[in-house]
Design a protein around this motif. Structure first.
Motif, PDB file in Angstrom:
ATOM      1  N   HIS A  76       0.830  -1.213   0.000  1.00 55.15           N
ATOM      2  CA  HIS A  76       0.000   0.000   0.000  1.00 55.15           C
ATOM      3  C   HIS A  76       0.858   1.254   0.000  1.00 55.15           C
ATOM      4  O   HIS A  76       1.831   1.353   0.752  1.00 55.15           O
ATOM      5  CB  HIS A  76      -0.906   0.041   1.224  1.00 55.15           C
ATOM      6  CG  HIS A  76      -2.000  -0.975   1.192  1.00 55.15           C
ATOM      7  ND1 HIS A  76      -2.783  -1.240   2.301  1.00 55.15           N
ATOM      8  CD2 HIS A  76      -2.450  -1.791   0.208  1.00 55.15           C
ATOM      9  CE1 HIS A  76      -3.674  -2.186   1.984  1.00 55.15           C
ATOM     10  NE2 HIS A  76      -3.480  -2.524   0.732  1.00 55.15           N
ATOM     11  N   TYR A  77       0.500   2.205  -0.844  1.00 55.51           N
ATOM     12  CA  TYR A  77       0.971   3.573  -0.698  1.00 55.51           C
ATOM     13  C   TYR A  77       0.070   4.279   0.311  1.00 55.51           C
ATOM     14  O   TYR A  77      -1.147   4.091   0.293  1.00 55.51           O
ATOM     15  CB  TYR A  77       0.854   4.343  -2.016  1.00 55.51           C
ATOM     16  CG  TYR A  77       2.022   4.223  -2.970  1.00 55.51           C
ATOM     17  CD1 TYR A  77       3.046   3.310  -2.769  1.00 55.51           C
ATOM     18  CD2 TYR A  77       2.086   5.042  -4.097  1.00 55.51           C
ATOM     19  CE1 TYR A  77       4.097   3.211  -3.655  1.00 55.51           C
ATOM     20  CE2 TYR A  77       3.132   4.951  -4.998  1.00 55.51           C
ATOM     21  CZ  TYR A  77       4.141   4.041  -4.776  1.00 55.51           C
ATOM     22  OH  TYR A  77       5.182   3.954  -5.670  1.00 55.51           O
ATOM     23  N   ALA A  78       0.657   5.100   1.168  1.00 52.13           N
ATOM     24  CA  ALA A  78      -0.121   6.036   1.988  1.00 52.13           C
ATOM     25  C   ALA A  78      -0.300   7.282   1.136  1.00 52.13           C
ATOM     26  O   ALA A  78       0.491   8.222   1.199  1.00 52.13           O
ATOM     27  CB  ALA A  78       0.611   6.343   3.289  1.00 52.13           C
ATOM     28  N   TYR A  79      -1.345   7.293   0.333  1.00 50.07           N
ATOM     29  CA  TYR A  79      -1.483   8.227  -0.778  1.00 50.07           C
ATOM     30  C   TYR A  79      -2.176   9.512  -0.338  1.00 50.07           C
ATOM     31  O   TYR A  79      -3.316   9.489   0.124  1.00 50.07           O
ATOM     32  CB  TYR A  79      -2.277   7.555  -1.891  1.00 50.07           C
ATOM     33  CG  TYR A  79      -2.217   8.244  -3.233  1.00 50.07           C
ATOM     34  CD1 TYR A  79      -1.181   7.987  -4.118  1.00 50.07           C
ATOM     35  CD2 TYR A  79      -3.206   9.142  -3.616  1.00 50.07           C
ATOM     36  CE1 TYR A  79      -1.130   8.604  -5.358  1.00 50.07           C
ATOM     37  CE2 TYR A  79      -3.171   9.765  -4.851  1.00 50.07           C
ATOM     38  CZ  TYR A  79      -2.122   9.498  -5.717  1.00 50.07           C
ATOM     39  OH  TYR A  79      -2.077  10.111  -6.946  1.00 50.07           O
ATOM     40  N   ASN A  80      -1.470  10.627  -0.479  1.00 47.41           N
ATOM     41  CA  ASN A  80      -2.037  11.940  -0.180  1.00 47.41           C
ATOM     42  C   ASN A  80      -2.810  12.401  -1.410  1.00 47.41           C
ATOM     43  O   ASN A  80      -2.221  12.776  -2.427  1.00 47.41           O
ATOM     44  CB  ASN A  80      -0.915  12.924   0.161  1.00 47.41           C
ATOM     45  CG  ASN A  80      -1.416  14.353   0.365  1.00 47.41           C
ATOM     46  OD1 ASN A  80      -2.615  14.623   0.245  1.00 47.41           O
ATOM     47  ND2 ASN A  80      -0.500  15.250   0.658  1.00 47.41           N
ATOM     48  N   THR A  81      -4.121  12.385  -1.323  1.00 45.27           N
ATOM     49  CA  THR A  81      -4.961  12.693  -2.480  1.00 45.27           C
ATOM     50  C   THR A  81      -4.929  14.169  -2.869  1.00 45.27           C
ATOM     51  O   THR A  81      -5.337  14.524  -3.974  1.00 45.27           O
ATOM     52  CB  THR A  81      -6.420  12.269  -2.228  1.00 45.27           C
ATOM     53  OG1 THR A  81      -6.927  12.984  -1.093  1.00 45.27           O
ATOM     54  CG2 THR A  81      -6.510  10.773  -1.970  1.00 45.27           C
ATOM     55  N   LEU A  82      -4.445  15.052  -1.978  1.00 45.70           N
ATOM     56  CA  LEU A  82      -4.388  16.470  -2.308  1.00 45.70           C
ATOM     57  C   LEU A  82      -3.262  16.781  -3.281  1.00 45.70           C
ATOM     58  O   LEU A  82      -3.467  17.399  -4.325  1.00 45.70           O
ATOM     59  CB  LEU A  82      -4.223  17.317  -1.048  1.00 45.70           C
ATOM     60  CG  LEU A  82      -4.096  18.827  -1.295  1.00 45.70           C
ATOM     61  CD1 LEU A  82      -5.404  19.397  -1.828  1.00 45.70           C
ATOM     62  CD2 LEU A  82      -3.664  19.560  -0.034  1.00 45.70           C
ATOM     63  N   ASP A  83      -2.023  16.335  -2.939  1.00 47.10           N
ATOM     64  CA  ASP A  83      -0.888  16.728  -3.782  1.00 47.10           C
ATOM     65  C   ASP A  83       0.254  15.721  -3.800  1.00 47.10           C
ATOM     66  O   ASP A  83       1.335  16.022  -4.307  1.00 47.10           O
ATOM     67  CB  ASP A  83      -0.361  18.102  -3.354  1.00 47.10           C
ATOM     68  CG  ASP A  83       0.079  18.157  -1.893  1.00 47.10           C
ATOM     69  OD1 ASP A  83       0.242  17.090  -1.268  1.00 47.10           O
ATOM     70  OD2 ASP A  83       0.278  19.284  -1.385  1.00 47.10           O
ATOM     71  N   GLN A  84       0.032  14.515  -3.250  1.00 52.20           N
ATOM     72  CA  GLN A  84       1.034  13.439  -3.266  1.00 52.20           C
ATOM     73  C   GLN A  84       2.340  13.848  -2.581  1.00 52.20           C
ATOM     74  O   GLN A  84       3.420  13.359  -2.928  1.00 52.20           O
ATOM     75  CB  GLN A  84       1.311  12.948  -4.700  1.00 52.20           C
ATOM     76  CG  GLN A  84       0.136  12.253  -5.353  1.00 52.20           C
ATOM     77  CD  GLN A  84      -0.863  13.252  -5.920  1.00 52.20           C
ATOM     78  OE1 GLN A  84      -0.544  13.970  -6.867  1.00 52.20           O
ATOM     79  NE2 GLN A  84      -2.065  13.283  -5.383  1.00 52.20           N
ATOM     80  N   ASN A  85       2.236  14.721  -1.622  1.00 48.63           N
ATOM     81  CA  ASN A  85       3.394  15.159  -0.848  1.00 48.63           C
ATOM     82  C   ASN A  85       3.173  14.875   0.630  1.00 48.63           C
ATOM     83  O   ASN A  85       2.046  14.652   1.084  1.00 48.63           O
ATOM     84  CB  ASN A  85       3.653  16.655  -1.048  1.00 48.63           C
ATOM     85  CG  ASN A  85       4.776  16.921  -2.022  1.00 48.63           C
ATOM     86  OD1 ASN A  85       5.800  16.231  -2.004  1.00 48.63           O
ATOM     87  ND2 ASN A  85       4.606  17.902  -2.889  1.00 48.63           N
TER      88      ASN A  85
END
Length: 402
Positions: A326-335
């Protein structure tokens, strides 16, 4: 890990999540002479069987679209290569980076423009990235099929893969030896004070309550669930990423850079005729925290055909192992999302790394430890990644996400 019954009733810092981010922060705290407090790391899965840290491909690059991310990786490279000196321990083995580099390939003018723009950012930050024409790529790496390629971008200085597990193991070991406590338990509640502006304590799955001075959310893909316990929203969700290790019947005559195909498939050297590939499905939804099932059709219908098209010598290959992480995916800006919450000041974020966590963990652990100790950064200023931009919906978009 310690049994829950051995816990003290109060700690100066509690870190929820014992993966690479939590371990790095705890280790840096334990080595800071200005920090005299007690640290507890709470990890729900002490085997780390399904942790993002355990499913990482252990890669490092400086080819990012933001200068801060470039500098974060530059520190990581120095940290890995000089781990024993940073940990002040002669037992630590000498580690290095396999500098095969990342090769980004562009097949449209839009993608080529992005590579040129990113190259300018990387060059300004001191990275050794080089842009390569189709002819230059063909001369240096003759195994690629390049009829559709307009431009490439590669950096072979401190860019490749490394032994991330060794870094993780030694950070935990050094931290524990310096007094950091690790406990196998799950946090079931975060308890605020009456004013609602501080986390006073945590409740564990055992029913035990432990008071804290400061709290760090380092729970990877579960970060939003942890934040919700404090009544906070966080745009982080688990996204599934697939990895395959394969052996080629006809290995390449030279090392393979980590090649990012325009299709999104990536493939790199391992060693001895063995290679590693990664990808995700075209639709990339959030998944359940316990969903690690493989999608075998993805390999057959997309990944293998793309690899064999780009590198015809890989027409005959055999899968050795495969897994989903799994990526801990930041849906706002991937940062990254770092720093304290503006209203709950002792709640710190260390989340949303979107697949960059392992390589960013040295700088992030160091920076978070500095903030916990001094209330400010003493080395690399990470304040651009603080939570305020989330609340303001002001993204700092990272374009170089794999």
């Amino acid at each position: 890990m310690q049994k829950v019954t051995s816990l003290q009733t109060s700690y100066d810092v509690i870190i929820i999540g014992g993966g690479i981010m939590g371990a790095s922060t705890a280790c840096f705290l334990s080595q800071n002479k200005d920090f005299q407090g007690k640290v507890l790391v709470v990890e729900r899965d002490p085997t780390y069987e399904f942790a993002s840290t355990s499913h990482t491909n252990s890669c490092m690059r400086q080819q990012f679209s933001t200068g801060l991310n470039v500098r974060i990786s530059q520190f990581a490279a120095d940290y890995v290569k000089n781990l024993g000196a940073y940990l002040s321990d002669s037992r630590v083995p000498k580690l290095d980076i396999q500098n095969f580099g990342y090769m980004y390939l562009a097949d449209t003018e839009e993608m080529a423009t992005t590579l040129r723009t990113n190259h300018a950012v990387q060059h300004a930050a001191g990275a050794a990235t080089q842009l390569m024409s189709r002819e230059q790529i063909a001369a240096a790496y003759p195994f690629y099929a390049l009829d559709d390629i307009l431009l490439g971008s590669i950096n072979t200085v401190d860019e490749g893969f490394f032994d991330g597990q060794a870094v993780f193991d030694w950070q935990r070991r050094i931290g524990r030896e310096a007094g950091v406590e690790y406990v196998a338990a799950e946090v079931t509640a975060l308890n605020k004070n009456t004013a609602g502006n501080r986390i006073e304590s945590i409740t564990l799955s055992t029913g035990q309550t432990v008071s804290c001075g400061q709290l760090v959310n380092a729970t990877g893909s579960r970060a939003a669930r942890t934040a919700a316990m404090a009544g906070l929203s966080l745009p982080v969700e688990p996204r599934k990423r697939f990895t395959w290790v394969f052996r080629a019947e006809h290995p390449l005559e030279q090392p393979l850079p980590l090649t990012i195909d325009p299709s999104g498939v990536h493939v790199r050297e391992v060693s001895g005729g063995t290679y590693m590939a990664g990808a995700h499905t075209e639709e990339d939804p959030a998944v359940a925290f316990d969903d690690f099932a493989m999608d075998h059709s993805l390999w057959e219908n997309h990944v293998w055909p793309m690899i064999a098209t780009r590198i015809p010598q890989f027409e005959a290959i055999k899968i050795v192992s495969e897994w989903a992480g799994h990526y801990a995916y930041n849906t706002l800006d991937q940062n990254a999302i770092t720093g304290p919450h503006p209203d709950i000041s002792n709640f710190l974020f260390l989340n949303g790394f979107s697949g960059h966590g392992l390589q960013q963990s040295p700088a992030m652990g160091r920076g978070t430890a500095e903030w916990l100790t001094y209330g400010s950064y003493r080395s690399l200023d990470l304040s651009a990644f603080h939570y305020e931009r989330i609340a303001a919906n002001a993204p700092i978009l990272e374009k170089a996400v794999i």
